[in-house]
Write an enzyme that holds these catalytic residues in place. Structure first.
Site, PDB file in Angstrom:
ATOM      1  N   ASP A   1       0.830  -1.206   0.000  1.00 42.03           N
ATOM      2  CA  ASP A   1       0.000   0.000   0.000  1.00 42.03           C
ATOM      3  C   ASP A   1       0.868   1.261   0.000  1.00 42.03           C
ATOM      4  O   ASP A   1       1.785   1.381   0.821  1.00 42.03           O
ATOM      5  CB  ASP A   1      -0.873   0.049   1.255  1.00 42.03           C
ATOM      6  CG  ASP A   1      -1.687  -1.222   1.467  1.00 42.03           C
ATOM      7  OD1 ASP A   1      -1.202  -2.307   1.098  1.00 42.03           O
ATOM      8  OD2 ASP A   1      -2.776  -1.127   2.022  1.00 42.03           O
TER       9      ASP A   1
ATOM     10  N   HIS B   1      -2.341  -4.536   2.445  1.00 41.70           N
ATOM     11  CA  HIS B   1      -3.618  -4.360   3.140  1.00 41.70           C
ATOM     12  C   HIS B   1      -3.519  -4.018   4.617  1.00 41.70           C
ATOM     13  O   HIS B   1      -4.381  -3.345   5.146  1.00 41.70           O
ATOM     14  CB  HIS B   1      -4.457  -5.622   2.954  1.00 41.70           C
ATOM     15  CG  HIS B   1      -5.910  -5.469   3.321  1.00 41.70           C
ATOM     16  ND1 HIS B   1      -6.645  -4.329   3.054  1.00 41.70           N
ATOM     17  CD2 HIS B   1      -6.773  -6.335   3.925  1.00 41.70           C
ATOM     18  CE1 HIS B   1      -7.895  -4.515   3.469  1.00 41.70           C
ATOM     19  NE2 HIS B   1      -8.000  -5.704   4.018  1.00 41.70           N
TER      20      HIS B   1
ATOM     21  N   HIS C   1      -0.926   4.536  -0.734  1.00 42.58           N
ATOM     22  CA  HIS C   1      -1.898   5.516  -0.223  1.00 42.58           C
ATOM     23  C   HIS C   1      -1.463   6.971  -0.432  1.00 42.58           C
ATOM     24  O   HIS C   1      -1.367   7.751   0.524  1.00 42.58           O
ATOM     25  CB  HIS C   1      -2.146   5.273   1.262  1.00 42.58           C
ATOM     26  CG  HIS C   1      -3.074   4.135   1.553  1.00 42.58           C
ATOM     27  ND1 HIS C   1      -4.349   4.063   1.067  1.00 42.58           N
ATOM     28  CD2 HIS C   1      -2.898   3.002   2.289  1.00 42.58           C
ATOM     29  CE1 HIS C   1      -4.931   2.953   1.490  1.00 42.58           C
ATOM     30  NE2 HIS C   1      -4.070   2.276   2.223  1.00 42.58           N
TER      31      HIS C   1
ATOM     32  N   HIS D   1      -4.142  -8.357  -2.870  1.00 38.47           N
ATOM     33  CA  HIS D   1      -4.120  -7.273  -1.879  1.00 38.47           C
ATOM     34  C   HIS D   1      -4.468  -7.765  -0.477  1.00 38.47           C
ATOM     35  O   HIS D   1      -3.757  -7.481   0.490  1.00 38.47           O
ATOM     36  CB  HIS D   1      -5.083  -6.158  -2.274  1.00 38.47           C
ATOM     37  CG  HIS D   1      -5.062  -5.018  -1.313  1.00 38.47           C
ATOM     38  ND1 HIS D   1      -3.994  -4.156  -1.205  1.00 38.47           N
ATOM     39  CD2 HIS D   1      -5.953  -4.621  -0.361  1.00 38.47           C
ATOM     40  CE1 HIS D   1      -4.222  -3.278  -0.258  1.00 38.47           C
ATOM     41  NE2 HIS D   1      -5.403  -3.542   0.283  1.00 38.47           N
TER      42      HIS D   1
ATOM     43  N   ASN E   1      -8.397  -2.728  -1.887  1.00 38.83           N
ATOM     44  CA  ASN E   1      -9.754  -2.434  -1.429  1.00 38.83           C
ATOM     45  C   ASN E   1     -10.072  -0.936  -1.480  1.00 38.83           C
ATOM     46  O   ASN E   1     -11.238  -0.541  -1.440  1.00 38.83           O
ATOM     47  CB  ASN E   1      -9.972  -2.959  -0.006  1.00 38.83           C
ATOM     48  CG  ASN E   1      -9.126  -2.268   1.026  1.00 38.83           C
ATOM     49  OD1 ASN E   1      -7.908  -2.191   0.868  1.00 38.83           O
ATOM     50  ND2 ASN E   1      -9.732  -1.767   2.086  1.00 38.83           N
ATOM     51  N   HIS E   2      -9.041  -0.086  -1.603  1.00 36.90           N
ATOM     52  CA  HIS E   2      -9.287   1.355  -1.720  1.00 36.90           C
ATOM     53  C   HIS E   2      -9.443   1.807  -3.173  1.00 36.90           C
ATOM     54  O   HIS E   2      -9.706   2.989  -3.405  1.00 36.90           O
ATOM     55  CB  HIS E   2      -8.183   2.149  -1.026  1.00 36.90           C
ATOM     56  CG  HIS E   2      -8.368   2.188   0.461  1.00 36.90           C
ATOM     57  ND1 HIS E   2      -9.049   3.195   1.107  1.00 36.90           N
ATOM     58  CD2 HIS E   2      -8.003   1.303   1.426  1.00 36.90           C
ATOM     59  CE1 HIS E   2      -9.075   2.960   2.411  1.00 36.90           C
ATOM     60  NE2 HIS E   2      -8.455   1.807   2.628  1.00 36.90           N
TER      61      HIS E   2
ATOM     62  N   ASP F   1      -4.016  -0.358  -3.339  1.00 36.50           N
ATOM     63  CA  ASP F   1      -4.154   0.784  -2.432  1.00 36.50           C
ATOM     64  C   ASP F   1      -3.193   1.922  -2.773  1.00 36.50           C
ATOM     65  O   ASP F   1      -2.238   2.210  -2.039  1.00 36.50           O
ATOM     66  CB  ASP F   1      -3.988   0.352  -0.969  1.00 36.50           C
ATOM     67  CG  ASP F   1      -5.293  -0.211  -0.409  1.00 36.50           C
ATOM     68  OD1 ASP F   1      -6.194  -0.510  -1.215  1.00 36.50           O
ATOM     69  OD2 ASP F   1      -5.397  -0.347   0.819  1.00 36.50           O
TER      70      ASP F   1
END
Length: 270
Positions: free
Chosen positions: A42, A227, A44, A149, A101-102, A69
């Site tokens: 991730d 994740h 982000h 993920h 999931n994002h 992500d």
């Protein structure tokens, strides 16, 4: 943002969407790499981390797998996603960009990406990202490691079954696809294969027995996923499940995992 910059973003999103739509299914298959492979967890919106991956690591490996992500939470989510998509477009043979999931309207509404798009591009331009995310692949097997993920899904026996999952799927609504993006490994589940996860309805923890069964049925060495927040890395089930986390958003170190040609692994902190 000027109209010229908006046109550039639209062009990048459309070209990346064409790449994702060209895949036969949400499973990218089994890939053997005769060389080193980097796995990025991730990010982000941490464009500084992503830039460092491309400047310091990408040229030293033969393939780079992004584990999802890219948006929500961080300071430059659009820039981070744009950079990753640009590199994918430049060399789609080298880069694998999985869905997290994002990459979903389910999280973008609450964790920042939709607001950032509204501020920078106008809310009317958010829908192109929903379509982009809906076609992103869920998983790939690289050198006998299942890359995803979240993790193993209840009801998923063989990796090839991922080919049957519906696409496009915006949320996603399919329960197996949803779990691939949301599930987490947990030690100590004993005889339980899956246990409801605190992340919410439809998400589960998966235990050691289900990991052993899944790896055996699919002749795999392990699982590499993102994740969960970690100081770069975390290992579960005697190293058979490796979590890679590459964001500094939670004030810990960003990690990139290198699977070397000889099968050994290096853990690099950026």
């Amino acid at each position: 943002m000027s109209l010229i910059e908006l046109d550039e973003i639209k062009s990048i999103v459309n070209k990346a969407l064409e790449i994702f739509q060209s895949f036969e299914s949400p499973f990218l298959g089994t890939i053997e790499v005769d060389g080193n492979v980097a796995f990025v967890g991730d990010t982000h919106g941490a464009i500084d981390v992503t830039s460092q991956v491309f400047s310091d690591i990408a040229d030293k490996v033969d393939k780079v797998v992004f584990l999802g992500d890219y948006v929500d939470r961080g300071e430059d989510q659009l820039g981070n996603l744009k950079l990753i998509l640009q590199k994918l477009i430049e060399n789609k043979e080298k880069y694998i960009v999985l869905r997290g999931n994002h990459e979903s309207p389910l999280t973008n509404e609450y964790y920042g990406f939709k607001k950032e798009i509204s501020n920078k591009l106008g809310e009317e331009n958010y829908n192109m990202f929903i379509e982009l995310f809906s076609y992103m692949p869920y998983a790939v097997v690289v050198n006998n490691y299942f890359c995803v993920h979240g993790g193993i899904a209840s009801g998923l026996e063989k990796v090839e079954d991922i080919k049957k999952l519906p696409r496009p799927d915006e949320i996603p609504n399919d329960p197996i696809a949803f779990q691939l993006l949301w599930n987490d490994p947990r030690e100590g589940l004993g005889d339980l294969d899956f246990l409801p996860n605190i992340r919410g309805e439809g998400t589960y923890y998966f235990g050691e027995r289900v990991v052993e069964d899944f790896l055996k049925k699919n002749s795999l060495n392990g699982i590499i996923r993102g994740h969960e927040v970690a100081d770069g890395f975390r290992e579960d089930m005697n190293g058979k499940v490796i979590t890679v986390f590459s964001s500094r958003y939670h004030k810990m170190r960003a990690g990139v995992l290198i699977l070397k040609k000889d099968g050994k692994m290096d853990k690099i902190y950026l």
